[in-house]
Structure formats: C-alpha cells, structure tokens
Design a protein around this motif. Structure first.
Motif, PDB file in Angstrom:
ATOM      1  N   ARG A 163       0.829  -1.209   0.000  1.00  0.00           N
ATOM      2  CA  ARG A 163       0.000   0.000   0.000  1.00  0.00           C
ATOM      3  C   ARG A 163       0.863   1.258   0.000  1.00  0.00           C
ATOM      4  O   ARG A 163       0.468   2.285  -0.582  1.00  0.00           O
ATOM      5  CB  ARG A 163      -0.920  -0.017   1.215  1.00  0.00           C
ATOM      6  N   MET A 164       2.033   1.209   0.630  1.00  0.00           N
ATOM      7  CA  MET A 164       2.963   2.342   0.536  1.00  0.00           C
ATOM      8  C   MET A 164       3.446   2.517  -0.898  1.00  0.00           C
ATOM      9  O   MET A 164       3.541   3.646  -1.400  1.00  0.00           O
ATOM     10  CB  MET A 164       4.139   2.133   1.487  1.00  0.00           C
ATOM     11  N   GLN A 165       3.751   1.406  -1.554  1.00  0.00           N
ATOM     12  CA  GLN A 165       4.172   1.492  -2.952  1.00  0.00           C
ATOM     13  C   GLN A 165       3.067   2.079  -3.829  1.00  0.00           C
ATOM     14  O   GLN A 165       3.331   2.888  -4.721  1.00  0.00           O
ATOM     15  CB  GLN A 165       4.566   0.099  -3.457  1.00  0.00           C
ATOM     16  N   LYS A 166       1.829   1.677  -3.564  1.00  0.00           N
ATOM     17  CA  LYS A 166       0.710   2.203  -4.340  1.00  0.00           C
ATOM     18  C   LYS A 166       0.565   3.711  -4.141  1.00  0.00           C
ATOM     19  O   LYS A 166       0.348   4.464  -5.105  1.00  0.00           O
ATOM     20  CB  LYS A 166      -0.579   1.491  -3.930  1.00  0.00           C
ATOM     21  N   ALA A 167       0.710   4.179  -2.888  1.00  0.00           N
ATOM     22  CA  ALA A 167       0.600   5.615  -2.629  1.00  0.00           C
ATOM     23  C   ALA A 167       1.709   6.389  -3.331  1.00  0.00           C
ATOM     24  O   ALA A 167       1.479   7.478  -3.875  1.00  0.00           O
ATOM     25  CB  ALA A 167       0.642   5.883  -1.124  1.00  0.00           C
ATOM     26  N   VAL A 195       7.195  11.595   4.699  1.00  0.00           N
ATOM     27  CA  VAL A 195       6.107  11.684   5.679  1.00  0.00           C
ATOM     28  C   VAL A 195       6.334  12.870   6.615  1.00  0.00           C
ATOM     29  O   VAL A 195       5.377  13.531   7.058  1.00  0.00           O
ATOM     30  CB  VAL A 195       5.999  10.358   6.459  1.00  0.00           C
ATOM     31  N   ALA A 196       7.609  13.183   6.910  1.00  0.00           N
ATOM     32  CA  ALA A 196       7.919  14.309   7.793  1.00  0.00           C
ATOM     33  C   ALA A 196       7.681  15.659   7.121  1.00  0.00           C
ATOM     34  O   ALA A 196       7.741  16.694   7.793  1.00  0.00           O
ATOM     35  CB  ALA A 196       9.357  14.214   8.279  1.00  0.00           C
ATOM     36  N   TYR A 227       3.101  15.689  -4.845  1.00  0.00           N
ATOM     37  CA  TYR A 227       2.944  15.301  -3.444  1.00  0.00           C
ATOM     38  C   TYR A 227       1.566  15.735  -2.952  1.00  0.00           C
ATOM     39  O   TYR A 227       1.404  16.716  -2.246  1.00  0.00           O
ATOM     40  CB  TYR A 227       4.059  15.923  -2.604  1.00  0.00           C
ATOM     41  N   ARG A 228       0.571  14.964  -3.347  1.00  0.00           N
ATOM     42  CA  ARG A 228      -0.802  15.293  -2.997  1.00  0.00           C
ATOM     43  C   ARG A 228      -1.072  14.894  -1.544  1.00  0.00           C
ATOM     44  O   ARG A 228      -0.633  13.831  -1.076  1.00  0.00           O
ATOM     45  CB  ARG A 228      -1.774  14.595  -3.934  1.00  0.00           C
ATOM     46  N   PRO A 229      -1.809  15.731  -0.801  1.00  0.00           N
ATOM     47  CA  PRO A 229      -1.988  15.481   0.642  1.00  0.00           C
ATOM     48  C   PRO A 229      -2.743  14.193   0.953  1.00  0.00           C
ATOM     49  O   PRO A 229      -2.457  13.541   1.950  1.00  0.00           O
ATOM     50  CB  PRO A 229      -2.761  16.716   1.115  1.00  0.00           C
ATOM     51  N   VAL A 234      -2.222   8.611   3.297  1.00  0.00           N
ATOM     52  CA  VAL A 234      -2.243   7.153   3.188  1.00  0.00           C
ATOM     53  C   VAL A 234      -0.850   6.584   3.415  1.00  0.00           C
ATOM     54  O   VAL A 234      -0.672   5.564   4.106  1.00  0.00           O
ATOM     55  CB  VAL A 234      -2.795   6.734   1.811  1.00  0.00           C
ATOM     56  N   LEU A 235       0.174   7.230   2.847  1.00  0.00           N
ATOM     57  CA  LEU A 235       1.550   6.781   3.023  1.00  0.00           C
ATOM     58  C   LEU A 235       1.946   6.822   4.496  1.00  0.00           C
ATOM     59  O   LEU A 235       2.581   5.893   5.013  1.00  0.00           O
ATOM     60  CB  LEU A 235       2.482   7.655   2.184  1.00  0.00           C
TER      61      LEU A 235
END
Length: 466
Positions: A163-167, A195-196, A227-229, A234-235
């Motif tokens: 799911r991280m890869q998908k995001a 993420v930060a 870099y959409r919020p 999700v990431l």
C-alpha cells in the motif's frame, strides 16, 4: 434469533453392527461453536448421546461423563478451531483422542445424519475405520502457534508495504522502480522524510546509502512528482502500521527464543558437538528472527538440519514446529512423504495406472520444503543438478515437487537415524546420471543385437551390464 436446537437421534433398534468392534470403548464428538454433541456406546448409559456447552466447566463435565462410561478413546472432526479446547482437556485427562479429517469421514458411506454426527463418528471409530491426523506434542504445538502467528505478522506487514508502494506510484514517485526494496535502508530513510514533510527531490536523494545501485540523479528523477496530501496521508498511516508490525514481530521473536531455549534445556544432551556452519553468514534476512537458532535446535534434536542444502536455521525451525522431533510417528520415509503430499497419489484400476498426480494440500511443512527446492535450482549441488534435469524434462512445477520429496527424505533420515549429509556436487551427480544412461543404452543395444560406440574414444561398448 436463537438457532434451533438439534435433537439427538435415538439409537437404531436393528442391533449391533455386523463389523467387529475392535474398539468397544470408543466415543464420538461432533464439535460446534456453542455446544458439542457426544455419543458413547449404547450399553454404557441410558442416554448415550448428550450435548455439552463449550464453556470450560462443561467440558470438564464432558470428560467426567466419558470416564464414568468407561470410554478410553474419542474421535472428533478437525473442523475450524472449535475442537482445540476439548481436545486439550481430554488429552490431559488421559484419553486417546483421534483427530479425524472431515473429508475422510465423508468418504465412508453409511447412515450419516445431519442432526447428530457424533453417533456416526462413534460407530466408525469403534470398528476401526477412522485414521487420526497428525498433531505434535504440546510443547511443539506451542512453538508452532508462535511461528504461525509470526507468519501472519510478516504477511500483514507486506500488505502495508504494497500500500505504501501504491501511494508512491499514485503521486508519480517511481521510487520502487529505482531501488529494489522501499523498506531497505535507502527506501525507509526517504519514505520517513517524505512523511515528515520533505518534498524536495534533491534533498530526498541525499538519503541514498552507499550500497544502493541507483545513483542520486536517478533517485532525484524518480522522486519528482505530485505530493498530494491525500496520498501522503495514506503513506503516513501505512508506514506507522508497518512500524507497528515490526515491533510486534520483535516481541514475537523474543517469545519464540524463550520457548526454544526452554525446549533445548529440557532435551537430553546431544551426542556430538554442533558442526561449523556451511556458510559464513554474518547478517540475517529481513524476515528472519534476530537470534541464534542453530545452537538450541542442535540441543533439541541432536542433529544439524542446516547441513542439508537450502535448509537454513529459520527453515529448520519452521519444519520442526510442524513435524516435531519424533519421526516414529511415521513408520517409513514413504509414509512421511505421503503425509506431506509430496509423493505420487497413484490411482490404479484393472492393473492400469489412471493417475499419479500429487494430492492438493495446505501442508505448511511441504511449503517450506518446496521453497527450499526452488532455491536449489541456482546452486551447484547434486540436488540442484537433479532439479535442473527434471525441470528440463517435465517442467519446473513437477521438478519442485520431486526435489522437495528428496529433501523430505533427507530430513526424515537425519532426524530418525542421525544422517550426516555430504553433498557430492553437481558434477558428480551429472557423471553418475551419465553412467546410468549408458548402462540402459547398453542393455537395449544388447537386446537388439547392436553395439554402442563411444565417439570420443572409438571404444565399442557391447553387451548388457549385469
């Protein structure tokens, strides 16, 4: 709405079965989520079929009633997990508990009622028509529970990695295409920085580890995106869940280590010292426990399973958790490979072989051996040469099964007879196979009245070999 209560069927008035009751003290249990139906021989109690709720106090009352009826052996179906509490209680009370595969019961024709299956189980068990499934000792079963739970944690963590890869891909950040694993050193540094709040590709590329094959320029190009919020959210959540599962795996590894050390201390001392490892491996694979496995396993079994090709310490631990250490449960290695469903299931009718396919199975020990067999194809070992020869002739799927069967035989001989395995190498196996082929050709040539000529030496190879 309360489900309708099932009423026990009255015993048949047609008299005893024509089959000899080789186990007259047998009982049958139909396990359910809310209550268990239990049947004893009709001459042991005025009400030979009773129902008991599944709470612990009632299960002890069930065991008391079976003891009062003179029952010594009990058969039950292995459906779901409802059988586990009553199985453990009856086993602790000294009953011989036979866990039956539900498919085997269905394959036996007869008067089977959907109302009360326990009478049918008791009938079959009393005449010896049921075969118990394998269940290891309580200590090994506990180890198996730890390791199966760990596999669940690994699979759950892998889900959040996907799911991280998908995001990342949805933001057109092609990080998975330039690095092999986003949960490696470089990948996690970059993901945590994203993420930060860092979105500068050049700053993110500075996290590149020296061992990473991709250059900073390639990573910078891959991290240029949108870099959409919503995708960043999700990431972030999947990264937090991934970290949570990593902490859970560390706690599970600590519990596994403590249990294995306890088993090793209780086992008798090994007759021979632990041999040196075949490879100088200084690091652990990502999904392996981070503690020494070989030493306690050697103390527990007295042998070293890692001497076998493609069987590492963690694979050996998973195998022992599934099959235990007592190989006397299987009379021969053929029984062992048949239980693993790695042996051909021959169907013969009229003297003609109809089918020899292996049966489908979810046996976890067989899965470990199949995974080990897949890695052997890239090794210069005798088993690797065997795998490649079969893969060329019959395909990779059948080659994996055949190689896994050979590994299973080696595991059986090691645990039962203390086999010390020495790999002869791929060259020795190829030479031996060549000699077998020549021997068969000479036999065929002799039967046809012909001769073989070795083109490399000009030597005439005549006659059959005795």
């Amino acid at each position: 709405m309360k489900p309708p209560q099932r009423r026990p069927r009255k015993p048949s008035a047609s008299g005893p079965s024509l089959l000899e009751r080789i186990q007259p003290n047998a009982a049958g249990i139909d396990c359910g989520s809310a209550e268990h139906y239990v049947a004893v021989p009709a001459d042991r109690d005025a009400t030979p079929v009773r129902s008991f709720p599944t709470v612990t106090a009632e299960l002890h009352r069930l065991a008391d009633w079976l003891a009062a009826c003179g029952v010594t052996t009990v058969a039950m179906e292995s459906t779901g997990v409802y059988w586990i509490p009553v199985y453990e209680i009856l086993e602790d009370r000294g009953f011989d508990v036979v866990l039956v595969n539900a498919h085997h019961v269905k394959n036996v024709p007869g008067r089977k009622s959907d109302v009360v299956d326990c009478q049918w189980l008791q009938e079959l068990h009393s005449v010896g028509l049921l075969r118990g499934s394998f269940r290891p000792t309580a200590a090994i079963a506990a180890l198996r529970a730890y390791l199966r739970h760990r596999e669940t944690l690994v699979q759950s963590a892998a889900t959040h990695v996907q799911r991280m890869q998908k995001a990342l891909v949805q933001m057109n950040l092609q990080l998975p295409t330039v690095i092999s694993d986003i949960t490696g050193v470089t990948g996690l540094r970059i993901v945590r920085d994203i993420v930060a709040g860092q979105t500068d590709p050049h700053a993110l590329a500075q996290h590149r580890d020296g061992r990473c094959r991709a250059s900073e320029a390639e990573i910078t190009a891959a991290l240029t995106g949108h870099y959409r919020p919503e995708h960043l959210f999700v990431l972030q959540q999947n990264l937090e869940l991934f970290d949570t599962y990593q902490r859970q795996m560390a706690a599970c590894d600590a519990a596994i280590e403590a249990h294995v050390l306890t088993l090793a201390v209780q086992a008798p001392a090994a007759a021979s010292p632990l041999p040196a490892p075949r490879t100088r491996k200084t690091s652990y694979d990502k999904n392996e426990p981070r503690f020494d496995i070989r030493t306690p396993l050697h103390q527990l079994t007295g042998v070293d399973l890692t001497q076998l090709d493609a069987i590492g310490p963690y694979s050996a631990l998973r195998l022992l958790a599934e099959i235990g250490t007592d190989m006397s449960r299987w009379p021969t290695e053929k029984h062992f490979t048949s239980w693993l469903t790695l042996a051909p299931h021959n169907k013969i009718s009229g003297g003609r072989l109809l089918s020899s396919k292996t049966q489908p199975s979810a046996n976890r020990a067989a899965g470990v051996l199949r995974m080990a067999a897949m890695t052997l194809g890239r090794t210069e070992t005798a088993l690797g040469a065997f795998y490649r020869r079969l893969a060329y002739r019959v395909g990779k799927a059948k080659a994996i099964t055949a190689t896994a069967r050979k590994l299973a035989i080696l595991v059986y001989r090691t645990l039962k007879d203390g086999l010390v395995y020495h790999d002869p190498g791929a060259a020795a196996y190829d030479a031996q196979h060549r000699q077998r082929v020549i021997r068969r050709l000479r036999q065929r040539a002799a039967n046809l009245g012909l001769a073989l000529v070795d083109r490399s030496t000009g030597e005439v190879l005549e006659g059959a070999v005795s």
